[in-house]
Design a protein around this motif. Structure first.
Motif, short mmCIF file in Angstrom:
data_model
loop_
_atom_site.label_atom_id
_atom_site.label_comp_id
_atom_site.label_asym_id
_atom_site.label_seq_id
_atom_site.Cartn_x
_atom_site.Cartn_y
_atom_site.Cartn_z
N UNK A 179 0.16 -2.12 6.10
CA UNK A 179 1.53 -1.60 6.11
C UNK A 179 1.72 -0.63 4.95
N UNK A 180 2.37 0.49 5.22
CA UNK A 180 2.61 1.50 4.20
C UNK A 180 4.04 1.45 3.68
N UNK A 181 4.33 2.20 2.63
CA UNK A 181 5.69 2.22 2.07
C UNK A 181 6.71 2.65 3.12
N UNK A 182 7.81 1.90 3.21
CA UNK A 182 8.88 2.26 4.13
C UNK A 182 8.61 1.97 5.59
N UNK A 183 7.49 1.36 5.91
CA UNK A 183 7.14 1.13 7.31
C UNK A 183 7.72 -0.17 7.87
N UNK A 184 7.91 -0.16 9.18
CA UNK A 184 8.14 -1.37 9.95
C UNK A 184 6.97 -1.55 10.92
N UNK A 196 7.92 -6.87 10.60
CA UNK A 196 7.60 -6.87 9.17
C UNK A 196 7.99 -5.51 8.62
N UNK A 197 8.71 -5.51 7.49
CA UNK A 197 9.16 -4.26 6.88
C UNK A 197 8.83 -4.26 5.40
N UNK A 198 8.37 -3.11 4.91
CA UNK A 198 8.06 -2.94 3.49
C UNK A 198 9.01 -1.91 2.89
N UNK A 199 9.67 -2.29 1.80
CA UNK A 199 10.57 -1.39 1.08
C UNK A 199 9.95 -1.06 -0.27
N UNK A 222 10.32 1.58 -3.83
CA UNK A 222 11.06 2.59 -4.58
C UNK A 222 10.13 3.76 -4.95
N UNK A 223 10.73 4.88 -5.30
CA UNK A 223 9.96 6.04 -5.75
C UNK A 223 9.17 5.67 -7.00
N UNK A 224 7.91 6.04 -7.02
CA UNK A 224 7.04 5.73 -8.15
C UNK A 224 6.24 4.46 -7.97
N UNK A 225 6.55 3.67 -6.94
CA UNK A 225 5.78 2.46 -6.66
C UNK A 225 4.48 2.81 -5.96
N UNK A 226 3.60 1.84 -5.90
CA UNK A 226 2.30 2.01 -5.26
C UNK A 226 2.47 2.60 -3.86
N UNK A 227 1.76 3.70 -3.61
CA UNK A 227 1.88 4.40 -2.34
C UNK A 227 0.79 4.02 -1.35
N UNK A 228 -0.12 3.15 -1.74
CA UNK A 228 -1.23 2.78 -0.86
C UNK A 228 -0.75 1.89 0.29
N UNK A 229 -1.51 1.90 1.36
CA UNK A 229 -1.30 0.93 2.42
C UNK A 229 -1.79 -0.44 1.93
N UNK A 230 -1.04 -1.46 2.25
CA UNK A 230 -1.39 -2.81 1.80
C UNK A 230 -1.95 -3.61 2.97
N UNK A 231 -3.01 -4.37 2.74
CA UNK A 231 -3.43 -5.34 3.75
C UNK A 231 -2.29 -6.31 4.04
N UNK A 232 -2.18 -6.71 5.28
CA UNK A 232 -1.10 -7.59 5.72
C UNK A 232 -1.71 -8.73 6.52
N UNK A 233 -1.59 -9.95 6.00
CA UNK A 233 -2.13 -11.13 6.68
C UNK A 233 -0.98 -11.85 7.38
N UNK A 234 -1.09 -12.01 8.68
CA UNK A 234 -0.04 -12.59 9.50
C UNK A 234 -0.47 -13.94 10.05
#
Length: 642
Positions: free
Chosen positions: A271-276, A363-366, A368-380
């Motif tokens: 999941x990336x920043x701001x994604x659902x 699942x939604x990721x919020x 802020x500007x300046x936070x880690x921009x990488x895609x994060x692994x997501x374990x469901x």
């Protein structure tokens, strides 16, 4: 925690009152593993198969005296030797240098040791042969180092770390190091760039900080040779001790249309920043559906206090059936973040969300500007719990902490050494007692404690009194813990506990616990009670903040866990269930009993199997129930990171 660094320091300074809870075995209905959920060809397991390439500054300035009568390069050689001695056997490790071959030149970067299974002697010989000579092409070296790291086999998600050691800034200009780091940080999942500044200040330090921030990593300051060795050890161990992910690969949809249909099991996505991310499930009208999502950013990566991970269950156009939001609640750096939610049928069975049909898991990721921009692994984790058999009357709910409150008496005596796991999948099973471990800044350690019907987990975590570095006075970090149900629902502490404390190198402690396990808890409105409605392996996470790297003199600091499992274990969830006994006729108390495959009252479970520790084929990662309101209202909670 297999493939972990086995080097443990026996010394733990004077530790203060602390905690962990040792839970006793739960008598549970059997867990059924969905056919193919974990053993299909496209199932992915991260077994620690990450990799590390060290990038060593070998420019002319590394030949300068570091203030001890040795050159900076001599101190760097010693530090690299200490690092490789502490890495796990066979951990894929390589070495790249720049400025070592020519007096001048902005293409002077060379892979000295390819990234292969660790050969300690060869690595030490390679770094011993390096002589400082030339320029400082950091940007080019970072780009080459990313190519040195092998892609994980079979589509696995694993940490790939570039560890840059430099005593100055890039003097070549192109490509710009920060721009390269930003590009690399966004390109893939699992790549991090850590930087260590050896006796740097001003523009050089700012550049190395920029590289680390853009590259999903951390900057470590090393004003002297001892600090260099200490900071290199920390960064390298974090690479080797990355979260062991597990699950079948799935790709959530960006919109409702096209959401993949899940069956009960464990899955991996990103999941990336701001994604659902949308997923679909088919539910009947009587079972409980449980859904948990764990985001796994690189340890210590840049985050904002209110960056969040949210989960939600929706029923078509009728909106939310339940939602949950977890936040970091600190700015020191990223740690694993878990949000969980459930569809619990109301007692009346008249709500819209009680119907059978297709539901959406969101699942939604919020960020802020300046936070880690990488895609994060997501374990469901998604599981379904069948209702009790007809005619079975469950025991009443247990909403109070009672003897498990903050004044509870916890075990004393000499601690047993233990090594916490990297995440839910390899959490180390512990029993009631006193346990001793060591933790790195930015690290989260994981433990699992069994508790059955009628039992509750109560524990303290003590962070050690540690020698501090010069100039650390007034610098503070934090220590924290989080308690999770077997279904991975984070518990809030209900106002009884505050699971976070400041840490300055002096002894500090936190306390945490849950209410007794009762089937009917699912109908309560309190978020510290609702999820505690099924026994099994409860999880404890322990986190040390990233800024502790600026405080503690030793690479790791000591932690002590004092764990209690309170109450007699009952044989099932029904009213009047007798106390469980051992084969000798004694009451079950602190044993680590296995699950009861029959299941009291006819409750059936469909869940997932999770990776267990060594000597265990598979531990049950039960996917049980979160809970909604007895009044039918969807509860919203906000929780912090572990």
């Amino acid at each position: 925690m297999k493939a972990r660094n086995q080097h443990r320091t026996a010394r733990v300074g004077a530790l203060i009152g602390g905690a962990l809870f040792a839970l006793v075995a739960a008598t549970l209905p059997a867990l059924a593993v969905p056919q193919g959920a974990l053993d299909a060809p496209d199932a992915v397991r991260s077994d620690g198969s990450g990799s590390l390439v060290m990038v060593l500054d070998s420019s002319g300035s590394m030949g300068d005296d570091d203030g001890t009568g040795h050159t900076r390069m001599e101190s760097a050689r010693a530090a690299v030797g200490t690092v490789v001695d502490g890495l796990p056997d066979g951990y894929p490790t390589g070495l790249r240098v720049y400025g070592a071959d020519h007096p001048q030149g902005c293409t002077d970067t060379r892979l000295v040791r390819p990234v292969h299974k660790l050969d300690r002697a060869a690595m030490k010989q390679a770094v011993a042969a390096v002589r400082p000579r030339g320029d400082t092409p950091i940007g080019l070296s970072l780009r080459k180092a990313a190519q040195d790291l092998p892609e994980p086999a079979g589509g696995a998600i694993a940490a790939r770390t570039i560890l840059l050691i430099s005593d100055g800034e890039d003097n070549c200009g192109a490509p710009q190091p920060c721009e390269v780091a930003e590009q690399l940080g966004k390109e893939g999942v699992g790549l991090r760039i850590d930087t260590v500044g050896f006796q740097v200040k001003g523009a050089a330090r700012e550049q190395l900080q920029c590289v680390a921030n853009a590259g999903n990593g951390r900057y470590y300051d090393a004003p002297d040779a001892k600090a260099l060795a200490r900071q290199l050890q920390r960064a390298a161990q974090l690479s080797a001790d990355g979260y062991r992910l597990r699950g079948k690969r799935v790709s959530g949809a960006a919109t409702v249309d096209g959401a993949p249909v899940l069956v009960p099991g464990q899955y991996l996505d990103t999941i990336g920043p701001g994604e659902k991310r949308y997923y679909a499930v088919d539910l009947d009208a009587v079972s409980t559906a449980d859904f948990a999502a764990t985001a796994v950013p690189q340890p210590g990566a840049a985050v904002d206090t209110f960056d969040a991970l949210s989960t939600r269950i929706e029923y078509d156009e009728h909106g939310s059936c339940g939602t949950d939001t977890a936040r970091f609640l600190q700015k020191e750096g990223a740690v694993p973040l878990t949000s969980a939610v459930a569809r619990v049928r109301s007692q009346e069975g008249t709500r819209t969300c009680d119907r059978a049909g297709r539901y959406r898991l969101v699942v939604e990721r919020e960020s802020k500007k300046g936070s880690d921009a990488a895609r994060w692994p997501l374990e469901l984790v998604y599981g379904v719990e069948a209702p009790l058999a007809k005619g079975v009357t469950p025991a009443q709910s247990q909403t109070e902490y009672g003897p498990g409150g903050k004044e509870a008496s916890l075990p004393a005596g000499d601690p047993h050494d233990v090594r916490g796991g990297t995440g839910f999948n390899d959490a180390e099973t512990i029993s009631q007692g006193v346990w001793r471990d060591r933790i790195l800044p930015s690290q989260t350690l994981w433990y699992k404690v069994p508790a059955g019907w009628g039992q509750q987990v109560r524990y303290d975590v003590e962070f050690a009194n540690e020698p501090t570095v010069d100039g650390s006075t007034g610098t503070y970090s934090y220590g924290a813990t989080q308690l999770f149900t077997p279904a991975r629902h984070p518990l809030t502490g209900g106002g009884e506990f505050n699971p976070r404390t400041m840490y300055s190198g002096r002894p500090s402690a936190v306390a945490m616990g849950g209410v007794p396990v009762a089937w009917t808890n699912r109908y309560e409105v309190r978020s510290d009670v609702q999820p505690v409605h099924a026994g099994g392996g409860f999880y404890i996470s322990v986190t040390l903040g990233a800024q502790a790297a600026e405080i503690a003199e030793n690479p790791e600091i000591g932690v002590v866990l004092r764990v209690s499992v309170l109450g007699d274990e009952r044989t099932g969830p029904q009213h009047g269930a007798p106390v469980a006994t051992t084969q000798d006729g004694d009451k079950k108390g602190d044993s680590l009993a296995s699950a009861d495959s029959s299941g009291a009252g006819g409750a059936g479970w469909t869940g997932i199997a999770a990776a267990a520790g060594a000597a265990v084929m598979a531990a049950l990662v039960a996917v049980f129930v979160y809970v909604r309101s007895r009044r039918g209202a969807a509860a919203r909670t906000t929780r912090g990171s572990a």
